[in-house]
Every structure is written in C-alpha cells, then in structure tokens.
Design a protein around this motif. Structure first.
Motif, PDB file in Angstrom:
ATOM      1  N   SER A 177       0.927  -1.380  -0.329  1.00 55.12           N
ATOM      2  CA  SER A 177       0.029  -0.066  -0.310  1.00 55.12           C
ATOM      3  C   SER A 177       1.161   1.424   0.183  1.00 55.12           C
ATOM      4  O   SER A 177       2.123   0.860   0.104  1.00 55.12           O
ATOM      5  CB  SER A 177      -0.745   0.074   1.346  1.00 55.12           C
ATOM      6  OG  SER A 177      -0.097   0.220   2.220  1.00 55.12           O
ATOM      7  N   THR A 178       0.376   2.309   0.424  1.00 58.15           N
ATOM      8  CA  THR A 178       1.034   3.352   0.022  1.00 58.15           C
ATOM      9  C   THR A 178       1.363   3.613   1.233  1.00 58.15           C
ATOM     10  O   THR A 178       2.886   4.084   0.671  1.00 58.15           O
ATOM     11  CB  THR A 178       0.447   5.121  -0.384  1.00 58.15           C
ATOM     12  OG1 THR A 178      -0.520   4.436  -1.417  1.00 58.15           O
ATOM     13  CG2 THR A 178       1.327   6.374  -0.266  1.00 58.15           C
ATOM     14  N   ILE A 181       5.334   1.560   0.988  1.00 60.51           N
ATOM     15  CA  ILE A 181       6.145   2.085   0.339  1.00 60.51           C
ATOM     16  C   ILE A 181       7.945   2.583   0.451  1.00 60.51           C
ATOM     17  O   ILE A 181       8.298   1.188   0.157  1.00 60.51           O
ATOM     18  CB  ILE A 181       6.142   3.222  -0.943  1.00 60.51           C
ATOM     19  CG1 ILE A 181       5.083   2.742  -1.440  1.00 60.51           C
ATOM     20  CG2 ILE A 181       7.344   3.423  -2.114  1.00 60.51           C
ATOM     21  CD1 ILE A 181       4.558   3.954  -2.607  1.00 60.51           C
ATOM     22  N   ASP A 194       2.542   0.230  -5.879  1.00 61.51           N
ATOM     23  CA  ASP A 194       1.558   0.851  -4.300  1.00 61.51           C
ATOM     24  C   ASP A 194      -0.287   0.250  -5.603  1.00 61.51           C
ATOM     25  O   ASP A 194       0.116   0.812  -6.494  1.00 61.51           O
ATOM     26  CB  ASP A 194       1.037   2.256  -4.135  1.00 61.51           C
ATOM     27  CG  ASP A 194       0.533   2.953  -4.331  1.00 61.51           C
ATOM     28  OD1 ASP A 194      -0.488   2.180  -3.310  1.00 61.51           O
ATOM     29  OD2 ASP A 194       0.772   3.680  -3.631  1.00 61.51           O
TER      30      ASP A 194
END
Length: 313
Positions: A177-178, A181, A194
């Motif tokens: 997920s964001t 990262i 992402d």
C-alpha cells in the motif's frame, strides 16, 4: 496463571483469559515464563473455524503460536538450556497455547533468543521468519538473478521474505500500500508497486516466482504474470487448495506451492543468526494481555506493517 482459551469458534469475542495451574514438565521438557507472543493470521483462521479439519473441533482450545520467554525450569534429560536462559520458540501451529504466563515445551521447539533484539521483537520472529525461509529456500528455491514478485510485502512474512530473497541474489518487486513504499525500499526491494494506484494484473513483467501473502491473488490470476516454469506460492492451506495444487503440478510447468509451516530447530537457529546480523524485525503495535480481544480484532481488520505483539507482564 493466566491463559487465553475459547470454547467455540467465532470472532475475537470468543477469546477469554482464564486461570489455570502452571503446567508440569516431563524429563525432556522445559517450563518457559512467557514474555511476549506475536499475532499471526493463522490464529484467527483457527479460532474462526476455517481450519477445523486441521485443528479439530474439540474444545476448549488455546491461542498463540510463537513466543519469547525465559527458561524457568528444565527436565532431567535437558542439557542444552538452563534456568534463566532467554529463548524464542513456537508451538503446534494448529493447536497454539503460547498465550499463557507459563508453557511447557520440548528442546526442539526453542532456540536461544538473539541478544541484540528485545523480547517483543523476538516473539515476532519464529512463525513469519520460518515461513519466509521455507518459501524462499524450499518451496520457491529462489536463486540469483531470479525475478520475484511478493504481493503483501509489508505483512509479517513479507518483511522477512523481501530481505531473505535479496540475500539469495533475487530481483524483488514488492507490492504494497502507499504507506508501505518507504519500508519496502528500506528492506531492499528493487521495485515497489503501490497496488492502490497500479493493479498488479496490469504489470507487463513476467516473474520466476510469485509469492502471494495477501491471500487476494489467486493462482489463476497470477498465471498471466508467470514465466513458463515459474512457481506461485500461497499461504492458505485449505483442503481444496491442496488438492487443486497437487493436480495442477502433475500437468503444468507453472507450479502452485502452498505453505504449511514446518518448524525445525535448524530453521530457528538460522533465524537467530540472521537476527544477530542485519535482519530487520518490524513491530506495528504491542498490547497487554488484558487487551487480547482488541489486539486480534485490530490485527485482523488492519493494514499492518510488520507484526503485532502481545506482552505478558
């Protein structure tokens, strides 16, 4: 002593802290005073009834697989450990029982705790660490210059799978997920995807190994991303999945392997050496035992990075 038990399948509301006698030990066992226990997805699959063919349906049942603690007492036949030793270990993955103030174990269930990490970090190591080792070194046999896709790379297994795959010389693509990262890059991933912005089904690259730790990517969907002789590894050992993977592997060059964690003393000792070196262990959150229901509820619903751990006083 306190122990978490349940008398029926269900959600976290079935988990109760009860009082029990401290267990006695046989001559080949040790009594461990538990310091911390990590939370694993397999826990709620078991107490939720999804694994009843493996766990059985006889109650009461216990919770908690991997732990850290201190040796309180040793049986007469035990020579490798003495009272006061700090250890890590794990119990039967389908029976559990680690969420208790004291547990009895065999020597083969434990290894010395790495000195440089905390008890909380140590508890997060056995199940997910052994799972990552088994996936990378056995099921997928990851080697140098292979292209490896890890879907769900910031979960408990993913943290270690990314790092160990890199140690084996692979080129790793981490799907996160964001908020994951930066972490995936820190662990050494060569490329980070992402999934909230780029569906992995639209990737044009083909992979030698695809490891699905999210339980959301099926073998059927993964085939389009696989090279002709690639391996797909999933972590849901349901009877139907085991049968279908067996049939597929008889006829297809694209193999479907399913993780069933097989604890070994050798594996635990390998993990301790990695942890003493540079293996990063990531904790998302810690909870007291009294908050066991909240701990499991949040872990089951949340998008965690790393592991959550329950700390016993």
């Amino acid at each position: 002593m306190r122990k978490v038990m349940y008398n029926q399948f269900g959600d976290e509301s079935v988990l109760n802290i009860i009082e029990q006698a401290v267990p006695t030990i046989e001559k080949d066992q040790l009594l461990i005073r538990v310091k911390a226990v990590s939370i694993n997805p397999l826990d709620w699959k078991v107490y939720g009834g999804e694994m009843k063919l493996m766990s059985g349906s006889k109650f009461p049942k216990s919770v908690g697989i991997d732990f850290s603690g201190i040796v309180e007492q040793t049986g007469s036949a035990v020579t490798r450990f003495t009272a006061g030793d700090a250890v890590i270990g794990l119990l039967d993955v389908f029976k559990g029982g680690a969420l208790a103030d004291y547990i009895s174990v065999k020597v083969t269930d434990i290894a010395p705790k790495p000195v440089k990490i905390s008890f909380e970090q140590a508890a997060a190591l056995p199940v997910t660490g052994l799972s990552a080792l088994q996936i990378i070194d056995q099921l997928a046999a990851v080697g140098a210059n292979q292209d490896v896709l890890i879907n769900g790379a910031t979960g408990g297994i993913g943290v270690f799978a990314v790092q160990i795959a890199k140690k084996r010389g692979a080129r790793v693509t981490a799907v996160v997920s964001t908020k994951g990262i930066a972490e995936a890059k820190k662990w050494g991933a060569d490329m980070v995807v992402d999934y909230t912005k780029q569906p992995i089904q639209l990737l044009t690259q083909k992979f030698d190994v695809i490891i699905d730790l999210s339980t959301k990517l099926s073998f059927t969907k993964a085939k389009s991303l696989m090279k002709p002789k690639a391996v797909f590894v999933s972590t849901l050992p349901s009877p139907l999945a085991l049968i279908s993977s067996f049939i597929n592997n008889l006829f297809s060059g694209q193999k479907h392997k399913i993780l069933i964690v097989k604890p070994t003393a050798q594996g635990l000792n390998t993990l301790t050496k990695l942890a003493e070196a540079d293996l990063q262990i990531v904790l998302d959150k810690t909870y007291p035992l009294t908050n066991v229901r909240d701990a499991y509820g949040e872990a089951r619903r949340g998008k965690l990075i790393g592991k959550s751990v329950i700390v016993l006083d």
